[in-house]
Design a protein around this motif. Structure first.
Motif, PDB file in Angstrom:
ATOM      1  N   LYS A 185     -36.568 -56.112-146.935  1.00 15.12           N
ATOM      2  CA  LYS A 185     -35.409 -55.297-146.548  1.00 15.12           C
ATOM      3  C   LYS A 185     -34.459 -55.078-147.719  1.00 15.12           C
ATOM      4  O   LYS A 185     -33.781 -54.046-147.794  1.00 15.12           O
ATOM      5  N   TYR A 186     -34.406 -56.039-148.654  1.00 13.28           N
ATOM      6  CA  TYR A 186     -33.513 -55.879-149.802  1.00 13.28           C
ATOM      7  C   TYR A 186     -34.023 -54.790-150.748  1.00 13.28           C
ATOM      8  O   TYR A 186     -33.230 -54.058-151.350  1.00 13.28           O
ATOM      9  N   TYR A 187     -35.336 -54.691-150.868  1.00 17.54           N
ATOM     10  CA  TYR A 187     -35.904 -53.603-151.669  1.00 17.54           C
ATOM     11  C   TYR A 187     -35.559 -52.253-151.045  1.00 17.54           C
ATOM     12  O   TYR A 187     -35.250 -51.286-151.742  1.00 17.54           O
ATOM     13  N   ALA A 188     -35.638 -52.201-149.713  1.00 12.25           N
ATOM     14  CA  ALA A 188     -35.356 -50.945-149.009  1.00 12.25           C
ATOM     15  C   ALA A 188     -33.907 -50.504-149.238  1.00 12.25           C
ATOM     16  O   ALA A 188     -33.626 -49.330-149.486  1.00 12.25           O
ATOM     17  N   VAL A 189     -32.984 -51.476-149.168  1.00 11.08           N
ATOM     18  CA  VAL A 189     -31.565 -51.154-149.373  1.00 11.08           C
ATOM     19  C   VAL A 189     -31.333 -50.682-150.805  1.00 11.08           C
ATOM     20  O   VAL A 189     -30.665 -49.664-151.046  1.00 11.08           O
ATOM     21  N   TYR A 190     -31.890 -51.409-151.771  1.00  9.82           N
ATOM     22  CA  TYR A 190     -31.702 -51.066-153.185  1.00  9.82           C
ATOM     23  C   TYR A 190     -32.265 -49.677-153.466  1.00  9.82           C
ATOM     24  O   TYR A 190     -31.626 -48.844-154.131  1.00  9.82           O
ATOM     25  N   SER A 191     -33.440 -49.407-152.944  1.00 11.85           N
ATOM     26  CA  SER A 191     -34.064 -48.100-153.150  1.00 11.85           C
ATOM     27  C   SER A 191     -33.211 -46.986-152.558  1.00 11.85           C
ATOM     28  O   SER A 191     -33.058 -45.917-153.158  1.00 11.85           O
ATOM     29  N   SER A 192     -32.638 -47.220-151.399  1.00 18.85           N
ATOM     30  CA  SER A 192     -31.802 -46.201-150.752  1.00 18.85           C
ATOM     31  C   SER A 192     -30.553 -45.909-151.572  1.00 18.85           C
ATOM     32  O   SER A 192     -30.149 -44.747-151.705  1.00 18.85           O
ATOM     33  N   ILE A 193     -29.927 -46.956-152.127  1.00 20.83           N
ATOM     34  CA  ILE A 193     -28.728 -46.762-152.944  1.00 20.83           C
ATOM     35  C   ILE A 193     -29.072 -45.957-154.193  1.00 20.83           C
ATOM     36  O   ILE A 193     -28.346 -45.035-154.586  1.00 20.83           O
ATOM     37  N   LEU A 194     -30.192 -46.294-154.836  1.00 27.97           N
ATOM     38  CA  LEU A 194     -30.609 -45.561-156.029  1.00 27.97           C
ATOM     39  C   LEU A 194     -30.882 -44.095-155.712  1.00 27.97           C
ATOM     40  O   LEU A 194     -30.501 -43.197-156.469  1.00 27.97           O
ATOM     41  N   THR A 195     -31.527 -43.855-154.577  1.00 26.79           N
ATOM     42  CA  THR A 195     -31.831 -42.480-154.172  1.00 26.79           C
ATOM     43  C   THR A 195     -30.557 -41.683-153.973  1.00 26.79           C
ATOM     44  O   THR A 195     -30.455 -40.520-154.383  1.00 26.79           O
ATOM     45  N   ALA A 196     -29.566 -42.310-153.341  1.00 25.83           N
ATOM     46  CA  ALA A 196     -28.301 -41.619-153.075  1.00 25.83           C
ATOM     47  C   ALA A 196     -27.594 -41.200-154.359  1.00 25.83           C
ATOM     48  O   ALA A 196     -26.782 -40.273-154.340  1.00 25.83           O
ATOM     49  N   HIS A 197     -27.928 -41.849-155.459  1.00 26.49           N
ATOM     50  CA  HIS A 197     -27.285 -41.522-156.733  1.00 26.49           C
ATOM     51  C   HIS A 197     -28.222 -40.828-157.698  1.00 26.49           C
ATOM     52  O   HIS A 197     -27.966 -40.783-158.908  1.00 26.49           O
ATOM     53  N   GLY A 198     -29.297 -40.281-157.150  1.00 26.62           N
ATOM     54  CA  GLY A 198     -30.168 -39.448-157.957  1.00 26.62           C
ATOM     55  C   GLY A 198     -31.057 -40.195-158.928  1.00 26.62           C
ATOM     56  O   GLY A 198     -31.679 -39.575-159.801  1.00 26.62           O
TER      57      GLY A 198
END
Length: 537
Positions: A185-198
């Motif tokens: 789940k921590y990978y999923a959160v980190y990936s989502s944050i990175l995606t939101a910032h391009g």
């Protein structure tokens, strides 16, 4: 007091506690307390186990006894505060924590107390306060282990996200993976944050790290594969090559997994269809949606049974709407059928015959003129009518109830949205109109608004009667104006009003409305207004 019996009970209790045999430990601590009711060690341990088992009344009794035995020990107040905290009595918990700090706590309790302070701030939606307390927690921790606690780090991450401090959120998410590299789940959160910032490539790499290092179930692997596809879809907005990457990823996965569960296959096909709509491959997107729908495209969701089923099905046949006089005749037939439905419902006592005398079924336009809106009434009735002809229905075999795996309404609505995008991309406004009529009954606000907007847009493109088109647009804009006045915090009604004003050539009104919108929405809408101005010129 029998000293030997007491010591043996405490030794047994501590051994059971160390081995996580908490029920046995509680029994032994209670036996020890029968020998020595004032023993602080036994009172604290027994109370902690009672909290764990949600026996809050017993826990409070043990901790209150501990406070009575030693009222100058802050640790006892801290324990009492925890009992109140975990049973949801936060104000009483705060009072005890404050007393604990005033009396003074032991070195190992102090950082935990600041952590609990932070949790109270988090509960009351005070992210800045929470972060201050978490910092105090880490500074008070002499061993330096609290800063490695995933619970503390994840709470900090939540607070940074609440503050929209994405730089610190990104750093904190990376820390979570460092301290708990097997937690997917921590990978999923980190990936989502990175995606939101391009940061798309890095986000994909995080997903791949999860596949390599996290302990994933098959379902979780499936989720990460879709998360990667979603990242490519977002990245495609700035670089269209990413759309193809996402498509290839999903398509290859489908080909290499022929025996997927139906729900997984549907999700994959639906995502492929959405990617096709973004790539401009509209025919392929429509075909993929049809594969997902299968025979379930016959109807959305029947909202009632009985009398309404007798409504004329030929008025809303599966044939596409035609332009010119044929279209006008069909619209007239639809309106006539709608009025017949309303009259049937009036006769049956389901609709008040004076319904046009109040504002509930209509809206006022920008000039204060009343515009009657039958949309919701008709849409509800339309949704009950199967979208196939009588001939098709008679030829198709009926499925056994056990074989039916109907789409959820929310899934069908997402597919309608993709279909509308594809039909609009093809300039197939008649099919877009049909799907929009489906979507405008959605319980999802955006889908319902979008369906209503596209219904008017498609009507404008097909109908040759300017008076009817103008009335349809006035009716729809009046609806959005009413929705805005009901909830001025929602930007969606004005977003659609601006687009419709621009399409009508009312550029001054369109620009005027953009002035009250957020910067991102304003820029996007001003670009759309400019396109409409250039088209009209």
């Amino acid at each position: 007091m029998d000293n030997i019996t007491f010591k043996e009970c405490v030794s047994n209790a501590d051994a059971a506690f160390s081995n996580s045999q908490y029920e046995a430990a509680l029994e032994w601590y209670q036996k020890a307390l029968q020998e020595s009711a004032d023993d602080l060690h036994c009172l604290s341990r027994a109370g902690a186990i009672c909290v764990m088992f949600k026996k809050f009344d017993e826990a409070l009794q043990h901790f209150e006894n501990a406070v009575s035995v030693d009222s100058e020990n802050g640790d006892n107040y801290f324990n009492l505060g925890n009992a109140y905290f975990f049973c949801g009595k936060y104000a009483l918990a705060l009072k005890q924590y404050a007393l604990a700090e005033q009396k003074g706590c032991s070195e190992d309790v102090l950082p935990r107390m600041y952590y609990q302070y932070g949790m109270l701030c988090s509960i009351r939606q005070d992210p800045k306060g929470a972060l201050v307390q978490f910092e105090k927690c880490e500074k008070a921790d002499k061993e330096g282990t609290m800063g490695l606690n995933p619970d503390l780090i994840s709470e900090k991450l939540k607070m940074y996200l609440m503050l929209q401090d994405y730089e610190n959120a990104e750093q904190t998410a990376a820390q979570l993976i460092m301290v708990a590299p097997s937690e997917y789940k921590y990978y999923a959160v980190y990936s989502s944050i990175l995606t939101a910032h391009g940061k798309f490539e890095k986000a994909v790499q995080v997903c791949e790290d999860a596949e390599n290092y996290a302990q994933l179930t098959e379902e979780e692997r499936f989720s990460f594969m879709f998360q990667k596809a979603a990242i490519y879809a977002d990245a495609g907005d700035t670089n269209k090559e990413y759309y193809q990457k996402g498509y290839d990823l999903l398509n290859n996965w489908l080909e290499s997994n022929p025996n997927l569960e139906l729900a997984q296959k549907r999700q994959a096909l639906a995502t492929l269809a959405e990617l096709c709509s973004k790539m401009g491959e509209f025919d392929k997107g429509i075909e993929l949606v049809k594969q997902v729908l299968g025979k379930s495209d016959a109807l959305l969701t029947s909202k009632s049974e009985g009398e309404n089923q007798k409504t004329s099905e030929t008025a809303y046949s599966n044939e596409p709407m035609q332009s010119g006089k044929a279209w006008d005749d069909q619209v007239d037939l639809m309106l006539q059928t709608d009025m017949e439905m309303i009259q049937d419902n009036i006769d049956a006592g389901l609709i008040d015959e004076d319904m046009g005398a109040n504002d509930e079924n209509g809206n006022y336009d920008e000039n204060g003129n009343f515009v009657h809106d039958y949309g919701d009434i008709f849409a509800g009735l339309i949704s009950e009518i199967p979208n196939v002809s009588d001939e098709t229905r008679s030829e198709e075999p009926q499925e056994e109830p056990s074989q039916k795996q109907e789409l959820e309404e929310s899934e069908r609505e997402k597919l309608s949205y993709v279909l509308i995008t594809c039909y609009l991309g093809k300039d197939d406004y008649s099919q877009a109109y049909d799907e929009a009529r489906r979507l405008m009954t959605s319980s999802d606000t955006y889908f319902a608004y979008y369906g209503r907007y596209v219904e008017a847009l498609a009507y404008r493109k097909i109908c040759k009667d300017k008076q009817k088109v103008d009335y349809k647009y006035a009716q729809t804009m009046a609806y959005f104006r009413t929705q805005y006045l009901r909830n001025a915090a929602d930007p969606l009604p004005n977003l659609f009003r601006v687009r419709m004003y621009a399409e009508c050539g009312e550029f001054v009104k369109a620009k005027e409305l953009t002035s009250i919108m957020g910067e991102a929405e304003r820029i996007s809408l001003m670009n759309y207004i400019k396109q409409c101005e250039e088209t009209k010129a």
